[in-house]
Design a protein around this motif. Sequence first.
Motif, PDB file in Angstrom:
ATOM      1  N   PHE A 100      19.783  50.823  -2.315  1.00  0.00           N
ATOM      2  CA  PHE A 100      20.372  49.509  -2.131  1.00  0.00           C
ATOM      3  C   PHE A 100      19.311  48.539  -1.621  1.00  0.00           C
ATOM      4  O   PHE A 100      18.401  48.924  -0.888  1.00  0.00           O
ATOM      5  CB  PHE A 100      21.526  49.581  -1.127  1.00  0.00           C
ATOM      6  CG  PHE A 100      22.804  50.104  -1.712  1.00  0.00           C
ATOM      7  CD1 PHE A 100      23.608  49.282  -2.491  1.00  0.00           C
ATOM      8  CD2 PHE A 100      23.204  51.412  -1.489  1.00  0.00           C
ATOM      9  CE1 PHE A 100      24.788  49.762  -3.040  1.00  0.00           C
ATOM     10  CE2 PHE A 100      24.372  51.897  -2.030  1.00  0.00           C
ATOM     11  CZ  PHE A 100      25.167  51.077  -2.813  1.00  0.00           C
ATOM     12  N   ASN A 101      19.452  47.284  -2.033  1.00  0.00           N
ATOM     13  CA  ASN A 101      18.564  46.240  -1.525  1.00  0.00           C
ATOM     14  C   ASN A 101      18.926  45.991  -0.056  1.00  0.00           C
ATOM     15  O   ASN A 101      20.042  45.553   0.237  1.00  0.00           O
ATOM     16  CB  ASN A 101      18.753  44.957  -2.340  1.00  0.00           C
ATOM     17  CG  ASN A 101      17.797  43.861  -1.921  1.00  0.00           C
ATOM     18  OD1 ASN A 101      17.076  43.981  -0.923  1.00  0.00           O
ATOM     19  ND2 ASN A 101      17.777  42.778  -2.693  1.00  0.00           N
ATOM     20  N   ARG A 118      13.470  48.513 -11.481  1.00  0.00           N
ATOM     21  CA  ARG A 118      14.050  47.177 -11.548  1.00  0.00           C
ATOM     22  C   ARG A 118      15.064  46.932 -10.443  1.00  0.00           C
ATOM     23  O   ARG A 118      15.551  47.864  -9.802  1.00  0.00           O
ATOM     24  CB  ARG A 118      14.708  46.946 -12.902  1.00  0.00           C
ATOM     25  CG  ARG A 118      15.846  47.915 -13.223  1.00  0.00           C
ATOM     26  CD  ARG A 118      16.481  47.588 -14.569  1.00  0.00           C
ATOM     27  NE  ARG A 118      15.574  47.805 -15.683  1.00  0.00           N
ATOM     28  CZ  ARG A 118      15.767  47.324 -16.902  1.00  0.00           C
ATOM     29  NH1 ARG A 118      16.838  46.582 -17.160  1.00  0.00           N
ATOM     30  NH2 ARG A 118      14.904  47.567 -17.866  1.00  0.00           N
ATOM     31  N   LEU A 119      15.389  45.661 -10.237  1.00  0.00           N
ATOM     32  CA  LEU A 119      16.421  45.238  -9.304  1.00  0.00           C
ATOM     33  C   LEU A 119      17.611  44.749 -10.116  1.00  0.00           C
ATOM     34  O   LEU A 119      17.459  43.921 -11.020  1.00  0.00           O
ATOM     35  CB  LEU A 119      15.889  44.111  -8.398  1.00  0.00           C
ATOM     36  CG  LEU A 119      16.889  43.505  -7.406  1.00  0.00           C
ATOM     37  CD1 LEU A 119      17.314  44.535  -6.367  1.00  0.00           C
ATOM     38  CD2 LEU A 119      16.279  42.279  -6.716  1.00  0.00           C
ATOM     39  N   GLN A 120      18.819  45.279  -9.804  1.00  0.00           N
ATOM     40  CA  GLN A 120      20.018  44.933 -10.546  1.00  0.00           C
ATOM     41  C   GLN A 120      21.133  44.522  -9.593  1.00  0.00           C
ATOM     42  O   GLN A 120      21.060  44.779  -8.381  1.00  0.00           O
ATOM     43  CB  GLN A 120      20.493  46.127 -11.385  1.00  0.00           C
ATOM     44  CG  GLN A 120      19.492  46.597 -12.435  1.00  0.00           C
ATOM     45  CD  GLN A 120      19.995  47.824 -13.175  1.00  0.00           C
ATOM     46  OE1 GLN A 120      19.595  48.947 -12.896  1.00  0.00           O
ATOM     47  NE2 GLN A 120      20.890  47.612 -14.127  1.00  0.00           N
ATOM     48  N   SER A 149       8.958  45.823   6.071  1.00  0.00           N
ATOM     49  CA  SER A 149       7.717  45.343   5.452  1.00  0.00           C
ATOM     50  C   SER A 149       7.958  44.644   4.117  1.00  0.00           C
ATOM     51  O   SER A 149       7.037  44.088   3.530  1.00  0.00           O
ATOM     52  CB  SER A 149       6.757  46.513   5.244  1.00  0.00           C
ATOM     53  OG  SER A 149       7.332  47.473   4.369  1.00  0.00           O
ATOM     54  N   ARG A 150       9.222  44.709   3.632  1.00  0.00           N
ATOM     55  CA  ARG A 150       9.601  44.109   2.353  1.00  0.00           C
ATOM     56  C   ARG A 150       8.716  44.616   1.218  1.00  0.00           C
ATOM     57  O   ARG A 150       8.148  43.841   0.436  1.00  0.00           O
ATOM     58  CB  ARG A 150       9.563  42.579   2.441  1.00  0.00           C
ATOM     59  CG  ARG A 150      10.490  42.051   3.523  1.00  0.00           C
ATOM     60  CD  ARG A 150      10.863  40.614   3.321  1.00  0.00           C
ATOM     61  NE  ARG A 150      11.877  40.197   4.284  1.00  0.00           N
ATOM     62  CZ  ARG A 150      12.608  39.097   4.198  1.00  0.00           C
ATOM     63  NH1 ARG A 150      12.435  38.286   3.182  1.00  0.00           N
ATOM     64  NH2 ARG A 150      13.503  38.797   5.118  1.00  0.00           N
ATOM     65  N   ASN A 165       5.421  44.028  -3.445  1.00  0.00           N
ATOM     66  CA  ASN A 165       6.283  43.366  -2.475  1.00  0.00           C
ATOM     67  C   ASN A 165       7.602  43.026  -3.164  1.00  0.00           C
ATOM     68  O   ASN A 165       7.739  43.171  -4.379  1.00  0.00           O
ATOM     69  CB  ASN A 165       5.612  42.134  -1.857  1.00  0.00           C
ATOM     70  CG  ASN A 165       5.291  41.059  -2.879  1.00  0.00           C
ATOM     71  OD1 ASN A 165       5.914  40.965  -3.934  1.00  0.00           O
ATOM     72  ND2 ASN A 165       4.307  40.234  -2.574  1.00  0.00           N
ATOM     73  N   MET A 166       8.588  42.571  -2.415  1.00  0.00           N
ATOM     74  CA  MET A 166       9.913  42.345  -2.984  1.00  0.00           C
ATOM     75  C   MET A 166       9.983  41.141  -3.906  1.00  0.00           C
ATOM     76  O   MET A 166      11.001  40.918  -4.556  1.00  0.00           O
ATOM     77  CB  MET A 166      10.954  42.235  -1.873  1.00  0.00           C
ATOM     78  CG  MET A 166      11.318  43.576  -1.252  1.00  0.00           C
ATOM     79  SD  MET A 166      12.843  43.488  -0.313  1.00  0.00           S
ATOM     80  CE  MET A 166      13.003  45.203   0.202  1.00  0.00           C
ATOM     81  N   ASP A 167       8.911  40.380  -3.966  1.00  0.00           N
ATOM     82  CA  ASP A 167       8.840  39.293  -4.939  1.00  0.00           C
ATOM     83  C   ASP A 167       8.337  39.782  -6.290  1.00  0.00           C
ATOM     84  O   ASP A 167       8.266  39.001  -7.246  1.00  0.00           O
ATOM     85  CB  ASP A 167       7.913  38.178  -4.424  1.00  0.00           C
ATOM     86  CG  ASP A 167       8.466  37.503  -3.184  1.00  0.00           C
ATOM     87  OD1 ASP A 167       9.704  37.428  -3.076  1.00  0.00           O
ATOM     88  OD2 ASP A 167       7.671  37.080  -2.326  1.00  0.00           O
TER      89      ASP A 167
END
Length: 362
Positions: A100-101, A118-120, A149-150, A165-167
């Motif tokens: 989970f995010n 990927r992020l969904q 720490s993202r 990183n999360m970007d």
Amino acid sequence: MAPRKRPETQKTPEVVVRPKSRRSRSPRELEPEAKKLCVKGPGSSRRFDSGCLWAGLASLQVPPSYTSIVRALHHHKLGKAAWPSLQQIGAGGSVTGLKFNPLDTNQFFTSSMEGTTRLQDFKGNTLRVFTSSDTCNIWFCSLDVSARSRMVVTGDNVGHVILLNMDGRELWNLRMHKKKVTHVALNPCCDWLLATASVDQTVKLWDLRQVKGKSSCLHSLLHSHPVNAACFSPDGAQLLTTDQKSELRVYSASQWDCPPSLIPHPHRHFQHLTPIKATWHPRYNLIVVGRYPDPNFKSCTPHELRTIDVFDGSSGKMMYQLYDPESSGIISLNEFNPMGDTLASLMGYHILIWSQEAGMRK
């Protein structure tokens, strides 16, 4: 120096028998069923009792039952709510990791055999593709995410580990193992410490601030067989590894290069079985792992059950065993909810839910 090997059987464990009905039954009602589960081996006997894991945890002052997850599952089961439906990847495109995010629980990260990380969201939308191999010969096998720490870390089937990183910006992509990276784990209390496990029979520890290549690892922990998983304990002070044969190892922080404590346990690898991975209880020093009985295992008994085994993380003693007579398959994966009073167990196409409310004896 040889690892400290713990005895295979130190204490008669308790087996929790999941009732066939929803009504909680008394110990007297469970006694005939417990007797049916009696298994005897040559020269010794193992008694499977109808004791309860949750009763033991209650003695440790577990907080009140966290039932919202179970209630939601019952609502879905009873048709009061529809399960979210996501587009399937397709034949052979299994999801190999899911997290989970931590910044938005309506989103989740996945790694998969389709060659992406990927992020969904739960509407089926792909919000960001972090990695893509663009070839059917390379896929991603493992995934972890750090809220503090993202960072997102993922490993592939040829030994590469990628940190982003999360970007979505890639920080580095390095080959850290000779073969498939089966597991990656960020230390929950020390963001720069990373553990990676591989079928090359090693578990490696890395300082993310100083990674320059596979020779820059802090420690390389050699195993006798390929390794399925390496998981940090919730306090970050221990590392639990699961090999593909019959051994769990517990390493201690600041002494990674010292001989680990060994827990003999049958969970051998099979090509068409989801690899068995041991995990930690989120609040107590307990280890949970599915059992795949092996006739070549020293303490194997005839007609041994495919239980979920619970060990004391300090002593290595077997504390309890969970077993459902109606679902006797091999349990590959186990995961507690954050409160530690509900356990989800993966068995093939099924998920078993063990809750404190259902398990507590009246």
